[in-house]
Design a protein around this motif. Structure first.
Motif, mmCIF file in Angstrom:
data_model
loop_
_atom_site.group_PDB
_atom_site.id
_atom_site.type_symbol
_atom_site.label_atom_id
_atom_site.label_comp_id
_atom_site.label_asym_id
_atom_site.label_seq_id
_atom_site.Cartn_x
_atom_site.Cartn_y
_atom_site.Cartn_z
ATOM 1 N N LEU A 72 40.127 28.382 51.061
ATOM 2 C CA LEU A 72 39.094 27.942 51.987
ATOM 3 C C LEU A 72 39.766 27.095 53.058
ATOM 4 N N ALA A 73 39.732 27.574 54.290
ATOM 5 C CA ALA A 73 40.320 26.855 55.416
ATOM 6 C C ALA A 73 39.261 26.737 56.497
ATOM 7 N N GLY A 74 38.746 25.536 56.686
ATOM 8 C CA GLY A 74 37.676 25.335 57.666
ATOM 9 C C GLY A 74 36.443 26.117 57.265
ATOM 10 N N ASP A 75 36.023 27.041 58.135
ATOM 11 C CA ASP A 75 34.836 27.852 57.837
ATOM 12 C C ASP A 75 35.194 29.268 57.399
ATOM 13 N N THR A 76 36.443 29.462 56.930
ATOM 14 C CA THR A 76 36.900 30.790 56.527
ATOM 15 C C THR A 76 37.248 30.818 55.049
ATOM 16 N N LEU A 77 36.599 31.716 54.316
ATOM 17 C CA LEU A 77 36.849 31.896 52.887
ATOM 18 C C LEU A 77 37.606 33.204 52.699
ATOM 19 N N THR A 78 38.694 33.147 51.944
ATOM 20 C CA THR A 78 39.485 34.351 51.659
ATOM 21 C C THR A 78 39.620 34.519 50.156
ATOM 22 N N ILE A 79 39.350 35.726 49.687
ATOM 23 C CA ILE A 79 39.522 36.075 48.275
ATOM 24 C C ILE A 79 40.607 37.135 48.223
ATOM 25 N N ARG A 80 41.665 36.861 47.478
ATOM 26 C CA ARG A 80 42.785 37.800 47.337
ATOM 27 C C ARG A 80 43.026 38.059 45.863
ATOM 28 N N GLY A 81 43.629 39.190 45.609
ATOM 29 C CA GLY A 81 43.987 39.486 44.235
ATOM 30 C C GLY A 81 44.713 40.802 44.150
ATOM 31 N N GLU A 82 45.065 41.123 42.929
ATOM 32 C CA GLU A 82 45.704 42.406 42.682
ATOM 33 C C GLU A 82 45.219 42.933 41.350
ATOM 34 N N LYS A 83 44.702 44.133 41.394
ATOM 35 C CA LYS A 83 44.243 44.799 40.183
ATOM 36 C C LYS A 83 45.372 45.711 39.742
ATOM 37 N N LYS A 84 45.949 45.392 38.609
ATOM 38 C CA LYS A 84 47.107 46.136 38.137
ATOM 39 C C LYS A 84 46.673 47.392 37.389
ATOM 40 N N GLN A 85 47.434 48.451 37.595
ATOM 41 C CA GLN A 85 47.139 49.717 36.935
ATOM 42 C C GLN A 85 47.573 49.635 35.475
ATOM 43 N N GLU A 86 46.754 50.208 34.626
ATOM 44 C CA GLU A 86 47.082 50.226 33.205
ATOM 45 C C GLU A 86 48.304 51.106 32.984
ATOM 46 N N THR A 87 49.061 50.806 31.921
ATOM 47 C CA THR A 87 50.239 51.620 31.637
ATOM 48 C C THR A 87 49.791 52.999 31.163
ATOM 49 N N GLU A 88 50.534 54.001 31.560
ATOM 50 C CA GLU A 88 50.178 55.369 31.196
ATOM 51 C C GLU A 88 50.644 55.670 29.780
ATOM 52 N N GLU A 89 49.873 56.463 29.092
ATOM 53 C CA GLU A 89 50.216 56.897 27.751
ATOM 54 C C GLU A 89 51.108 58.126 27.840
ATOM 55 N N LYS A 90 52.086 58.224 26.964
ATOM 56 C CA LYS A 90 52.951 59.406 26.964
ATOM 57 C C LYS A 90 52.129 60.622 26.562
ATOM 58 N N GLY A 91 52.354 61.713 27.254
ATOM 59 C CA GLY A 91 51.655 62.953 26.940
ATOM 60 C C GLY A 91 50.253 63.025 27.516
ATOM 61 N N GLU A 92 49.833 62.004 28.270
ATOM 62 C CA GLU A 92 48.485 61.984 28.843
ATOM 63 C C GLU A 92 48.542 62.576 30.247
ATOM 64 N N ASN A 93 47.789 63.646 30.466
ATOM 65 C CA ASN A 93 47.728 64.299 31.770
ATOM 66 C C ASN A 93 46.376 64.007 32.389
ATOM 67 N N PHE A 94 46.369 63.394 33.564
ATOM 68 C CA PHE A 94 45.120 63.039 34.220
ATOM 69 C C PHE A 94 44.571 64.223 34.995
ATOM 70 N N HIS A 95 43.267 64.415 34.893
ATOM 71 C CA HIS A 95 42.581 65.431 35.675
ATOM 72 C C HIS A 95 41.965 64.809 36.918
ATOM 73 N N ARG A 96 41.670 63.520 36.850
ATOM 74 C CA ARG A 96 41.058 62.811 37.975
ATOM 75 C C ARG A 96 41.337 61.326 37.805
ATOM 76 N N VAL A 97 41.721 60.675 38.893
ATOM 77 C CA VAL A 97 41.916 59.226 38.902
ATOM 78 C C VAL A 97 41.132 58.687 40.086
ATOM 79 N N GLU A 98 40.032 57.982 39.820
ATOM 80 C CA GLU A 98 39.178 57.461 40.880
ATOM 81 C C GLU A 98 39.134 55.939 40.893
ATOM 82 N N ARG A 99 39.569 55.289 39.824
ATOM 83 C CA ARG A 99 39.545 53.830 39.810
ATOM 84 C C ARG A 99 40.590 53.301 40.778
#
Length: 148
Positions: A72-99
């Motif tokens: 929060l700086a003066g009248d400006t609010l900033t929200i930052r972050g990082e959403k980390k991707q889950e580790t992939e499982e061996k042998g797992e083939n994705f058909h769709r990734v939308e997250r």
């Protein structure tokens, strides 16, 4: 005898729609791939105001609160972050990734002055809630009109 046919008031609109869909698919590929085109993402925000405070709610499911930073700086609010991707499982083939994964930042200008030392932030069930108490100058005071 007359033959009945369904009435289409704007046949040119459905034709235009089909043509636009075809052009879009030629240019971008199949429409199922479109969600993956966005490389960045940003959480949805709700900003509301009570008599005493501004309330900002950000939808950030699946995050660890320690990966969220609020500035929060003066009248400006900033929200930052990082959403980390889950580790992939061996042998797992994705058909769709939308997250969505990766870094994000949302900045907004606050409509009133707030008490910076009294700001409270809580994260519960995927929703970040920031309560920003208003300074006295930002509060609206109602003045009663008396009969003379």
């Amino acid at each position: 005898m007359f033959e009945l046919a369904p009435w289409k008031p704007f046949p040119e609109l459905s034709s235009l729609r089909r043509e636009m869909d075809r052009l879009w698919e030629e240019f971008m590929g199949r429409s199922e791939a479109l969600p993956a085109l966005e490389a960045t993402w940003a959480p949805a925000l709700d900003v509301s105001e009570t008599k005493d405070a501004l309330v900002v709610k950000a939808e950030i499911p699946g995050m660890d609160p320690k990966d969220i930073k609020i500035h929060l700086a003066g009248d400006t609010l900033t929200i930052r972050g990082e959403k980390k991707q889950e580790t992939e499982e061996k042998g797992e083939n994705f058909h769709r990734v939308e997250r969505r994964y990766g870094a994000f930042a949302r900045t907004l200008r606050l409509p009133v002055e707030v008490k910076q030392d009294k700001v409270d932030a809580q994260y519960k069930k995927g929703v970040l809630k920031i309560v920003l108490p208003k300074k006295e100058a930002g509060k609206v005071k109602e003045i009663e009109v008396k009969e003379a």
